[in-house]
Scaffold this motif. Sequence first.
Motif, short mmCIF file in Angstrom:
data_model
loop_
_atom_site.label_atom_id
_atom_site.label_comp_id
_atom_site.label_asym_id
_atom_site.label_seq_id
_atom_site.Cartn_x
_atom_site.Cartn_y
_atom_site.Cartn_z
N ASN A 1 0.99 -1.35 -0.02
CA ASN A 1 0.08 0.12 0.04
C ASN A 1 0.80 1.27 -0.13
O ASN A 1 0.22 2.33 0.10
CB ASN A 1 -1.06 -0.10 1.26
CG ASN A 1 -1.86 -1.23 1.33
OD1 ASN A 1 -2.50 -1.61 0.25
ND2 ASN A 1 -1.60 -2.03 2.14
N GLY A 2 2.27 1.07 0.05
CA GLY A 2 2.79 2.23 0.32
C GLY A 2 2.99 2.75 1.66
O GLY A 2 2.48 2.01 2.44
N THR B 1 11.56 5.06 -11.47
CA THR B 1 11.83 5.32 -10.17
C THR B 1 13.48 5.27 -9.97
O THR B 1 14.24 4.41 -10.38
CB THR B 1 11.34 4.05 -9.08
OG1 THR B 1 10.12 4.03 -9.06
CG2 THR B 1 11.74 4.35 -7.58
N THR C 1 4.42 1.59 -5.91
CA THR C 1 4.93 1.39 -6.91
C THR C 1 6.53 1.34 -7.05
O THR C 1 7.31 0.75 -7.54
CB THR C 1 4.39 2.20 -8.27
OG1 THR C 1 3.23 1.93 -8.16
CG2 THR C 1 5.21 1.86 -9.69
N SER C 2 6.94 2.61 -6.38
CA SER C 2 8.42 2.94 -6.16
C SER C 2 8.96 1.95 -5.36
O SER C 2 10.24 1.60 -5.60
CB SER C 2 8.52 4.34 -5.59
OG SER C 2 8.18 4.26 -4.38
N ASN D 1 6.05 7.24 0.25
CA ASN D 1 6.55 6.91 -0.71
C ASN D 1 5.23 5.71 -1.51
O ASN D 1 4.74 5.10 -0.69
CB ASN D 1 7.93 5.85 -0.71
CG ASN D 1 8.89 6.88 -0.16
OD1 ASN D 1 9.24 7.66 -0.68
ND2 ASN D 1 9.18 6.42 1.04
N SER D 2 5.34 5.93 -2.68
CA SER D 2 4.30 4.80 -3.42
C SER D 2 4.67 3.68 -3.45
O SER D 2 5.90 3.14 -3.28
CB SER D 2 3.94 5.45 -4.93
OG SER D 2 5.12 4.98 -5.65
#
Length: 483
Positions: free
Chosen positions: A71-72, A145, A79-80, A76-77
């Motif tokens: 979920n981050g 990223t 995805t990253s 920070n996301s």
Amino acid sequence: MKLFTTVKQIARNAAFVATALALTLVGGNALTPAVAHAANLSFNTVTDCDANAVIRCGAVTTGQLISRYNNGDGSNSATSIHNIFSSFGISSSAIQSIGSTAVAGHVTKSGAVFIEGNSVAVASGAVTAGRQNISGSTTVTVNGTTFYKRPPSVSFQSNSLSAFVIMKNGVFQYAILAACGNPVVATPTRTPTPKLPSYTLNKLVAEKGSTTFTKNVDVTAGTHVIYRVTVASTGAAPVMNLVVSDKLPAHVSYVPGTLTRDGAAIAGTSFFSNGVTVSSLANGTTTVFQFEAIVGADDTTATCTPASLTNVSNTTATSLPGNTSSATVNEKCVTTPVCTDLDITQAGRQVTVSKFEFQANGATFVNAVVNWGDTTSTGALSDQTKVIGQQHTFDVSQVSPTISVAITFTQNGKTIVATGVNCQKPVVFPATPVTPPTTPVTPVATVLPNTGAGSVIGIFAATSAVGAVAYRWFLGRRLSREG
């Protein structure tokens, strides 16, 4: 974690430095307590909530690590985080199962990786990552990223940091720092355990029709049984050139055409001699041979002898020791069922079955038929109690019929009909006298003679002559008595 390059930064993080140093020994032996069980793995450590952390404030439990990865972390996301982890060979599925795979460990500033309680490093030459560029780092961009790789000596201020360590077959795979979520890769110091094949062999038996397979079963002579031979590949590599064979003992006979492997029919000749070859049995899989046999098929009531008959299966395989497994059938001998008694009662020409007995000797009663001896019989009575009370009335032509009972049984898959003198009873009826037929006598009617004159004269003359003779005889008798 990054190096503190300014006095301001040092002041801002003084509390963290003091705590981290308090939890660290010179030489890299972490004092951080950890729970050994992966499913409940947690750390009591100061977390890094600065901009260098791959996961802001890190994760002190496996559950927290999974949640922030998915979920981050609020800064920070997800995805990253995924992009940075994937560049270290850490997949999403690996993170989802980390609760059952991670063990407590630590990574030292010198680049060694240890498992807690183990003084020997499991890996060396560690490389980690962060979101801020520190001198001595290498810039990397993955799917948009950007992050920075470097050895722990560049970014670690403590001598060691707690980490979730992943091992497989005793070999280090990767680690994740608990304080900041930064991934770590290193060179394993232990070589993987060689992937070797191994297997197990298990032989079981069951009476045909039963689903319960065991190592030992009691059956009667003539019984059909099913043997099951299971080979399981239990090693880390396939079993090669596996040969499975079977040796039937005396008095146990294979039923042709019943051999199967994993449910598919195969020829059975070689299985009972040189064996059937399985070229490769993949690790973690099984193969099952099954066949039908008859116990004591060559035994009769007179020749049968109780015995324990052991059937042995054998296996060989490339570079592996041979194996054997056995199952035993205990043969019991039985006698043929017999009819033991038949009684009848008689009332005139009506006969009733009053008693009916038999010894099954292990057989199953099917039905009984009463034959009345005059070409008639009852139906096949499947309830033996209904045989008693059966009646039949004989006609007068029957003088001495013999009544008998025929009983049908099943025993060891065979149909047996029991008869014999004990199930026969003669009946005697008295012969009925035969009265010969009487021919009626027709009376002769008296016919008056012709009444003409000639006839009357003739009759009168004859009568007179008879009268005269009678008178002379009478007069003679009288004179003789008086004279």
